[in-house]
Design an enzyme around this catalytic site. Structure first.
Site, short mmCIF file in Angstrom:
data_model
loop_
_atom_site.label_atom_id
_atom_site.label_comp_id
_atom_site.label_asym_id
_atom_site.label_seq_id
_atom_site.Cartn_x
_atom_site.Cartn_y
_atom_site.Cartn_z
N GLU A 122 -2.18 -9.89 -8.36
CA GLU A 122 -1.89 -9.60 -9.62
C GLU A 122 -2.51 -10.62 -10.78
OE1 GLU A 122 -0.58 -6.64 -10.28
OE2 GLU A 122 -0.04 -6.59 -8.14
N GLY A 166 4.54 -2.28 -6.19
CA GLY A 166 4.90 -3.68 -5.58
C GLY A 166 4.69 -4.41 -6.44
#
Length: 862
Positions: free
Chosen positions: A305, A270
């Site tokens: 992230e 992803g």
């Protein structure tokens, strides 16, 4: 991965021999279409006289030089290692190699844009793939600085972990100007979070101000042919909110020089948390209508992230057994940030309905493992990117926060960053700081939650007096024989009542439970509510069950419950009971179709519609399955017609209807939507939705090769090519399935996303018998593909082409025979297959439950 594994013992031994100072990596990206040139210079200290090795997966190695002495590559290079012997106290190794681009999302991935012929590169190194780009000590605890020098076409954008410098001219090749970029050295980091992204990307620039006063440059990148769809302003604003939230939450400023976010083609995950150069799937650049769930998922992924910049990149695990802590922490705080710093305020309901559903499924597979898993080598590490490492770990961290308190938890995290910045740690290092701030001894908690596998089930046990009040009340906790741990939980218990057209919480208590039975005296004398919800607010990680009255209330009034998280928890327990063959699949389907139109959380609705597909296509006995499928599709079409025009719900119902549509009448509606003769107010049939409709027609025997080719001619893009692969693989003919099979099993040159798209289409069908001829060929192909393909491709082949829609005893028996006949097969491959077998066995149990009770009027729980 023959010859490419690395054990934890080898890594520990090497870390005891080597202390790495720096890497200088010079890359020439102008050599050949299939390969590039790397010159790696590594400086490191060593025990004098010791021997060790560098990791390198190369097309060829032209030169090896150790402390000024040239060595014969044929003598020192074997498999994926460059052997180094009789080292000095201080060493310099220089290696020149030819490296191969990949199209699997491992190493340096190369993609040619079908829209304009432009070349795009991006790196993906986690877990063991920086060695596919340069020579390296490939383990997270041998941190160093990295200086990259890159030669590439002058018109390209070249991005790495450090700010991109001005380029210098480097001549010309084939009429194109060439340039060189010399990056400054990075901070001390692990090799797997270094990065290189290069190509004619379009960039949008911005900035934010860090809490320490620095101006942090921001960038958002995507392919030129997608740039008209890039909503960079929204992404930058989300990024600024995330920076502000995390810097305050951790009381620690962003630890690196800049922050770029790049949406790259054919990403194998992803996203990836490369220091200052995060890469994402480019499906997050929305070229058409997507669900609100997908838009929220993009925000959560951006924040996930970003959290890694602190937890994972600033402070890094010593070895991959603590990978869970990186990912779980990022998942937990990303959800926290999504809820508290963005407009997506129902993030915990989203987490409960999607992430935790993933975790519960994973934790009940034969491959389940403790959160803090034993990872003996790289193959183990690769298999642990799963629902335990991400979602269960994040759920347990949420439980830990409830256990110790949010403020002590976050202060402990701050202390952890302050004490261990730019270093490597183990779990005990974090627990030490949390214990110091909270005053709680976490040893027993860690043993029970992190070092044991499996999920507990919590259910209310009570007695009522004649007036309907509790005279006794307890929470019963059970475990499976395979995983018998009984754990401590901090839970809330919610009491809900019908009030007019709504169901609202009227009382809530919070308590600690432990042991097999925990009395809850606070509820003695309280009137039994219409609905009682154990683990209200989703504080803990556990399966829950409803008492009979609560189940009736849910069945009749689930859509009337005001709170999105409460609804998600109830939907979750209904599905879990269905998977356990305790609740009939037909009853679950009826409840879903009754209340899906009232569900306001996009991710919960998306999850439900996926579960509906599973229930209809595999959890019901074959006899009568088509009738139920037609009924479900009919009801979805009615829901689409009654949904608000242009709404997310309308969009989701239409998509789900198309995928389940069966029979000429329903397929006529799909055809009408596609060709414009059927119009639904507020619904636009954009390019991507058009592909969805055409694929549904292909699976239903109504789409043709010619229609697919004509649509592709109008959509000559990467997304269009993948959609065409998916649609062709869905064609409801033996020839269509055979062509999809041959494309990925008989050729070794197709990309990761092409394999994935073919697998999705291969499994989309009305008549599962089309897959019967592939049971034995699939099993026979397993060992050859394991020996010849990379891990990512093998995983996608197994996921996409295991004929799970058959859901039959014959498939289960064939799978068991193969596993029995191959006791020594590599653990990752055995795990993939055993997980599919477990899903088939659950489907068979659900089918048997349905057969036993299909004609009865017994309670919904079997």
């Amino acid at each position: 991965m023959p010859g490419e594994n690395l054990t934890r013992a080898e890594a520990a031994e090497r870390a005891g021999v080597v202390s790495v100072e720096s890497y200088d990596v010079a890359l020439d990206l102008t050599t050949e279409p299939e390969t590039f040139r790397a010159v790696t210079t590594v400086r490191f200290a060593s025990r004098e006289g010791a021997s060790t090795f560098l990791d390198l997966i190369a097309e060829s190695v032209e030169h090896v030089e150790v402390n000024g002495k040239s060595l014969d590559p044929a003598e020192v290079v074997s498999d994926s290692r460059v052997h180094l012997r009789a080292l000095a106290a201080s060493n310099t190794v220089r290696i020149t190699s030819t490296q191969r681009y990949t199209n699997s999302g491992e190493g340096l991935h190369r993609f040619v844009d079908p829209a304009d012929g432009e070349v795009y590169l991006y790196s993906q190194f986690e877990v063991p793939d920086s060695r596919r780009m340069f020579a390296v000590f490939e383990q997270p605890d041998l941190k160093a600085t990295f200086r990259f020098t890159v030669t590439a076409p002058a018109r390209w954008e070249v991005v790495s972990t450090q700010p991109t410098p001005h380029s210098t001219a480097a001549g010309e090749k084939d009429g194109e100007a060439i340039a060189t970029w010399e990056f400054e050295p990075t901070a001390v980091i692990s090799s797997y979070v270094t990065a290189l992204i290069a190509g004619p990307y379009r960039s949008v620039r911005g900035e934010t101000t860090s809490s320490d006063g620095r101006t942090i440059a921001l960038g958002v990148f995507c392919r030129r042919s997608l740039s008209e769809h890039l909503d960079a302003d929204y992404i930058l604003e989300t990024t600024r909110r995330g920076f502000a939230f995390f810097e305050e939450l951790f009381d620690y400023p962003y630890p690196f020089a800049k922050y770029d976010q790049l949406f790259v083609p054919e990403h194998s995950a992803g996203a990836m948390e490369n220091v200052g150069a995060v890469t994402f799937i480019e499906e997050f650049v929305f070229r058409g209508r997507v669900t609100d769930s997908t838009r929220e998922d993009r925000v959560a992924t951006i924040l996930h992230e970003m959290a890694h910049m602190w937890f994972g990149n600033l402070v890094t695990m010593r070895w991959w057994n603590d990978l869970w802590l990186n990912e779980s922490f990022a998942d937990y705080v990303a959800t926290l940030a999504t809820v508290e710093a963005t407009e997506w305020t129902q993030g915990w309901a989203t987490f409960a309905s999607s992430d935790k559903a993933w975790a519960y499924r994973q934790d009940q597979l034969p491959s389940t493992h403790p959160i803090a898993a034993e990872v003996s080598d790289l193959e183990d590490a690769l298999t642990n990117f799963d629902g335990i490492t991400y979602a269960k770990g994040a759920s347990v961290l949420k439980q830990l926060v409830a256990w110790v308190g949010r403020e002590p938890f976050m202060r402990g995290v701050h202390d952890y960053f302050t004490k261990h910045h730019h270093a490597n740690t183990e779990l005990t290092d974090l627990l030490t700081e949390l214990e110091a701030r909270s005053g709680r001894d976490l040893t027993a908690w860690s043993n029970l939650w992190l070092e044991t596998a499996g999920v507990n089930t919590l259910r209310p046990v009570f007695e009522l007096d004649a007036s309907g009040r509790y005279v006794s009340f307890a929470i019963e906790q059970t475990a499976t024989p395979e995983h018998p741990a009984i754990r401590p939980h901090r839970i809330a218990i919610g009491l809900y009542a019908r009030q007019g057209d709504s169901v609202r919480r009227i009382h809530r208590i919070e308590c600690d439970i432990s042991g097999a039975v925990t009395p809850v005296p606070e509820l003695i004398g309280t009137a039994q509510p219409d609905l009682l919800l154990v683990n209200d607010d989703d504080l803990s990680y556990a399966k829950i069950r409803l008492d009979e009255r609560s189940l009736r209330t849910a069945a009749n009034h689930l859509g009337d419950i005001d709170d999105a998280l409460a609804r998600a928890l109830i939907w979750g327990t209904l599905w879990d009971a269905t998977r356990d063959a305790e609740l009939r699949a037909s009853h679950f389907i009826d409840i879903l179709l009754t209340h899906a139109g009232s569900e306001r959380n996009s991710t919960t609705l998306r999850t439900l519609l996926g579960q509906l597909g599973d229930a209809v296509t595999t959890y019901l006995p074959a006899q009568g399955r088509a009738t139920t499928r037609a009924h479900a599709a009919h009801e979805l079409w009615q829901l689409a017609n009654h949904a608000e025009e242009g709404s997310d719900a309308q969009f989701q119902f239409v998509t789900a209807f198309a995928e389940l549509a069966i029979g000429s009448g329903q397929l006529d509606i799909v055809q009408g939507l596609l060709d414009g003769t059927k119009v639904l107010g507020g619904l636009t049939i954009d390019t991507d939705l058009g592909w969805t409709l055409l694929t549904a027609l292909a699976a239903g025997g109504r789409g043709t090769d010619a229609q697919i080719a004509a649509r592709l001619a109008q959509d000559r893009t990467a997304a269009g090519e993948l959609a065409a692969v998916r649609a062709r693989a869905a064609l409801a003919t033996p020839e269509g399935k055979a062509r999809a099979w041959a494309m990925v099993f008989e050729r070794g040159d197709v990309s990761n996303h092409t394999v994935e798209a073919a697998g999705v289409g291969f499994r989309q069908l009305h008549d599962a018998s089309l897959l019967t001829p592939y049971v034995e060929p699939f099993l026979s192909a397993l060992l050859p593909i394991w020996e010849s393909r990379t891990y990512v491709i093998v995983e996608q082949l197994v996921e996409g082409f295991y004929p799970s829609p058959l859901a039959s005893e014959e498939l289960a028996d064939a799978t068991r025979r193969w596993l029995d006949a191959h006791p020594d097969v590599a653990d990752p491959l055995r795990r993939m297959l055993s997980e599919h077998l477990a899903d088939v066995e659950r489907a068979l149990a659900a089918q048997e439950c349905e057969r036993r009770h299909r004609t009865s009027k017994e309670a919904a729980y079997a």
